[in-house]
Design an enzyme around this catalytic site. Structure first.
Site, PDB file in Angstrom:
ATOM      1  N   LYS A   5      -8.366  -1.724  15.871  1.00  0.00           N
ATOM      2  CA  LYS A   5      -7.163  -2.166  15.158  1.00  0.00           C
ATOM      3  C   LYS A   5      -6.053  -1.120  15.269  1.00  0.00           C
ATOM      4  CE  LYS A   5      -5.612  -2.362  10.360  1.00  0.00           C
ATOM      5  NZ  LYS A   5      -5.159  -0.953  10.276  1.00  0.00           N
ATOM      6  N   ASN A   6      -6.413   0.135  15.049  1.00  0.00           N
ATOM      7  CA  ASN A   6      -5.372   1.164  15.006  1.00  0.00           C
ATOM      8  C   ASN A   6      -4.844   1.531  16.388  1.00  0.00           C
ATOM      9  OD1 ASN A   6      -5.567   1.109  12.288  1.00  0.00           O
ATOM     10  ND2 ASN A   6      -6.605   3.082  12.065  1.00  0.00           N
ATOM     11  N   ARG A  75       1.603  -2.644   7.180  1.00  0.00           N
ATOM     12  CA  ARG A  75       2.340  -1.414   7.314  1.00  0.00           C
ATOM     13  C   ARG A  75       2.487  -0.925   8.755  1.00  0.00           C
ATOM     14  NH1 ARG A  75       2.916   3.488   7.122  1.00  0.00           N
ATOM     15  NH2 ARG A  75       4.449   4.268   5.641  1.00  0.00           N
ATOM     16  N   ASP A  99       1.431   0.740  -1.055  1.00  0.00           N
ATOM     17  CA  ASP A  99       0.117   0.617  -0.474  1.00  0.00           C
ATOM     18  C   ASP A  99      -0.924   1.056  -1.487  1.00  0.00           C
ATOM     19  OD1 ASP A  99      -2.158   0.914   1.331  1.00  0.00           O
ATOM     20  OD2 ASP A  99      -0.638   0.734   2.888  1.00  0.00           O
ATOM     21  N   ASP A 287     -10.580   6.567   6.763  1.00  0.00           N
ATOM     22  CA  ASP A 287     -10.879   5.131   6.726  1.00  0.00           C
ATOM     23  C   ASP A 287     -12.363   4.854   6.460  1.00  0.00           C
ATOM     24  OD1 ASP A 287      -8.272   4.471   7.105  1.00  0.00           O
ATOM     25  OD2 ASP A 287      -8.447   4.004   9.233  1.00  0.00           O
TER      26      ASP A 287
HETATM   27  C1  UD1 Z   1      -3.031   5.615  10.340  1.00  0.00           C
HETATM   28  C2  UD1 Z   1      -4.025   4.485  10.339  1.00  0.00           C
HETATM   29  C3  UD1 Z   1      -4.854   4.486   9.070  1.00  0.00           C
HETATM   30  C4  UD1 Z   1      -5.496   5.854   8.863  1.00  0.00           C
HETATM   31  C5  UD1 Z   1      -4.446   6.958   8.944  1.00  0.00           C
HETATM   32  C6  UD1 Z   1      -5.047   8.346   8.895  1.00  0.00           C
HETATM   33  C7  UD1 Z   1      -2.954   2.764  11.629  1.00  0.00           C
HETATM   34  C8  UD1 Z   1      -2.369   1.409  11.650  1.00  0.00           C
HETATM   35  N1  UD1 Z   1      -3.325   3.221  10.447  1.00  0.00           N
HETATM   36  O1  UD1 Z   1      -2.120   5.392   9.261  1.00  0.00           O
HETATM   37  O2  UD1 Z   1      -5.870   3.496   9.176  1.00  0.00           O
HETATM   38  O3  UD1 Z   1      -6.103   5.889   7.590  1.00  0.00           O
HETATM   39  O4  UD1 Z   1      -3.718   6.851  10.178  1.00  0.00           O
HETATM   40  O5  UD1 Z   1      -6.013   8.498   9.872  1.00  0.00           O
HETATM   41  O6  UD1 Z   1      -3.106   3.403  12.653  1.00  0.00           O
HETATM   42  N2  UD1 Z   1       2.762  11.159   5.800  1.00  0.00           N
HETATM   43  C9  UD1 Z   1       3.914  11.695   5.269  1.00  0.00           C
HETATM   44  N3  UD1 Z   1       5.100  11.490   5.920  1.00  0.00           N
HETATM   45  C10 UD1 Z   1       5.183  10.774   7.084  1.00  0.00           C
HETATM   46  C11 UD1 Z   1       3.992  10.223   7.623  1.00  0.00           C
HETATM   47  C12 UD1 Z   1       2.802  10.421   6.968  1.00  0.00           C
HETATM   48  O7  UD1 Z   1       3.878  12.355   4.235  1.00  0.00           O
HETATM   49  O8  UD1 Z   1       6.289  10.632   7.629  1.00  0.00           O
HETATM   50  C13 UD1 Z   1       1.470  11.375   5.123  1.00  0.00           C
HETATM   51  C14 UD1 Z   1       0.878  10.067   4.555  1.00  0.00           C
HETATM   52  O9  UD1 Z   1       1.420   9.763   3.297  1.00  0.00           O
HETATM   53  C15 UD1 Z   1      -0.586  10.417   4.495  1.00  0.00           C
HETATM   54  C16 UD1 Z   1      -0.783  11.345   5.696  1.00  0.00           C
HETATM   55  O10 UD1 Z   1       0.516  11.808   6.053  1.00  0.00           O
HETATM   56  O11 UD1 Z   1      -0.873  11.119   3.307  1.00  0.00           O
HETATM   57  C17 UD1 Z   1      -1.432  10.684   6.894  1.00  0.00           C
HETATM   58  O12 UD1 Z   1      -0.711   9.555   7.264  1.00  0.00           O
HETATM   59  P1  UD1 Z   1      -0.636   9.022   8.775  1.00  0.00           P
HETATM   60  O13 UD1 Z   1      -1.548   9.839   9.642  1.00  0.00           O
HETATM   61  O14 UD1 Z   1       0.775   8.912   9.159  1.00  0.00           O
HETATM   62  O15 UD1 Z   1      -1.293   7.582   8.611  1.00  0.00           O
HETATM   63  P2  UD1 Z   1      -0.753   6.209   9.194  1.00  0.00           P
HETATM   64  O16 UD1 Z   1      -0.215   6.390  10.563  1.00  0.00           O
HETATM   65  O17 UD1 Z   1       0.105   5.554   8.178  1.00  0.00           O
END
Ligand code: UD1
Length: 400
Positions: A5-6, A75, A99, A287
């Site tokens: 999925k990711n 998202r 979320d 996850d």
């Molecule tokens: C992706 C995955 C999700 C997984 C996560 C971490 C997809 C669709 N989803 O989510 O299943 O749980 O990676 O492995 O691929 N953050 C910030 N600022 C930003 C971006 C992120 O503070 O601009 C923080 C988030 O709030 C979170 C952390 O960084 O606490 C990790 O987030 P991120 O790695 O970006 O996760 P996603 O890409 O949203």
């Protein structure tokens, strides 16, 4: 095992980067794939989903506005931001909203795009990014965010000059994205390491690509075997993507056999308690934290689980407690004392992974457990009920 999925959602977004027809195979049969197809259609692409193949035809000039209706449902749609800035020099993407697992800001996505020369603001509920010209830059992420790495990467491939992303995420799904982008003509080095170096090119060509197997779904079945004293063989996933997870299952007492394209988990009796700390890849995946809590809930001994990625990901633990788990959370730590038996109760899933974790707990609970709001699970697990009953789980879907 279906595709990840990711990975698939980002690969579909990457199709925006090249005019013409991109073909993505091994797409999982999950709700987020047709939702992403709708987002792309809204941007002017033609998308045909046929079995596990997505055929995406991108016009010479995609639209740059991904509207709220399409985006609010999931998202991951925010991953069109980078490709749209690269292709259209402008992107307006509705903010996907709250979320259940915690706040998910886009500050790192935006600051990365700004360093590439874009202006980016939040306006009227949308993240807006605009650039006259994108140019290479040195970008150091404060945290190896998966989404920020992907958006910056997909903008940088069409920027002028060289971009270096330091402290980049190293997830196998990012490597998959880099593989597809390079096949489209991008010049990315360092995939799978903490530093990505991208030499911008003028244009990319469409390609065909097969999505890697879903390590999170695969590991869910492995953990199910460890929790239930079962025996599960998974095909179609690279076991190297799960090295740490399989090590943890070994510590829990499972016998693990690894094959080139899968693995087997066999467990006799109750698992042993194991500590888990979620971290970006190659750490233990956040996850899988709900399944780790499920495992700890029925293990012999006390486990400490630490959540380092999402601030509110322990919310669902209340539901585990409803099933009889002896669990206490404090900030980003959970202490779980294993019990010999969980007891059935109605529970509510709040997100994909919490839902899957609750179902696994329901499988070992005494009596009939009803898990509600299972549409969350459908967003990430193809044939969840069918696969689990195929493995011997006594599970039925009730369409109420
Ligand atoms: C992706 C995955 C999700 C997984 C996560 C971490 C997809 C669709 N989803 O989510 O299943 O749980 O990676 O492995 O691929 N953050 C910030 N600022 C930003 C971006 C992120 O503070 O601009 C923080 C988030 O709030 C979170 C952390 O960084 O606490 C990790 O987030 P991120 O790695 O970006 O996760 P996603 O890409 O949203």
């Amino acid at each position: 095992m279906g595709g990840a999925k990711n990975s698939v959602l980002k690969l579909m977004a990457a199709a925006l980067l090249a005019e013409g027809t991109t073909v993505i195979s091994n797409c999982p049969d999950i709700l987020d794939v047709p939702l992403m197809a709708d987002v792309l259609r809204g941007l002017g692409c033609e998308v045909v989903l046929d079995g596990d193949v997505a055929t995406i035809t991108t016009p010479a000039q995609p639209k740059y506005h991904a509207d709220f209706e399409a985006v609010r449902q999931f998202r991951a749609s925010v991953c069109v931001l980078g490709p749209l800035v690269a292709r259209c020099r402008k992107a307006v993407v509705a903010l996907p909203g709250g979320d259940a697992i915690g706040s998910r800001p886009l500050d790192m996505h935006q600051s990365g795009l700004r360093l590439l020369g874009a202006r980016s603001e939040i306006e009227h509920g949308c993240v807006v990014a605009e650039a006259d010209d994108l140019h290479g830059a040195n970008i150091r992420l404060a945290f190896p965010s998966v989404g920020a790495t992907e958006n910056i990467l997909m903008a940088a491939v069409l920027a002028k000059g060289e971009t270096v992303i330091d402290n980049a995420a190293r997830e196998p799904e990012i490597v998959d994205l880099c593989t597809m982008l390079n096949r489209m003509g991008a010049k990315i080095a360092g995939a799978g390491s903490t530093t990505l170096t991208i030499r911008g090119v003028e244009r990319l060509e469409p390609t065909s690509h097969r999505v890697i197997g879903d390590r999170i779904v695969a590991a869910t079945w492995g953990i199910a075997a460890a929790m239930t004293g079962g025996d599960v063989t998974v095909h179609g996933v690279n076991p190297k993507h799960l090295t740490l997870v399989l090590d943890k299952l070994r510590s829990a007492g499972s016998r693990i056999t690894v094959a080139p394209n899968g693995f087997r988990v066999e467990q006799d009796g109750r698992p042993q308690a194991v500590n888990f700390a979620t971290l970006p890849y190659p750490g233990f995946p956040t996850d899988l934290q709900p399944m780790a809590i499920g495992l700890a809930a029925v293990a012999e001994g006390t486990s400490m689980i630490t959540e380092n990625v999402f601030e509110a990901r322990f919310r669902f633990v209340e539901e585990m407690i409803r099933l009889g788990a002896d669990a206490r959370t404090d900030g980003h730590h959970a202490v779980v004392r294993g019990v010999a038996e969980l007891s059935s109760a109605p529970v509510w899933s709040s997100d994909i992974r919490a839902g899957a974790g609750l179902v696994l707990a329901g499988l070992v609970a005494d009596g009939v457990t009803e898990v509600h709001d299972v549409f969350h699970i459908d967003r990430g697990y193809p044939r969840f009920v069918e696969d689990l009953s195929g493995l011997g789980g006594d599970i039925r879907r009730v369409n109420d």
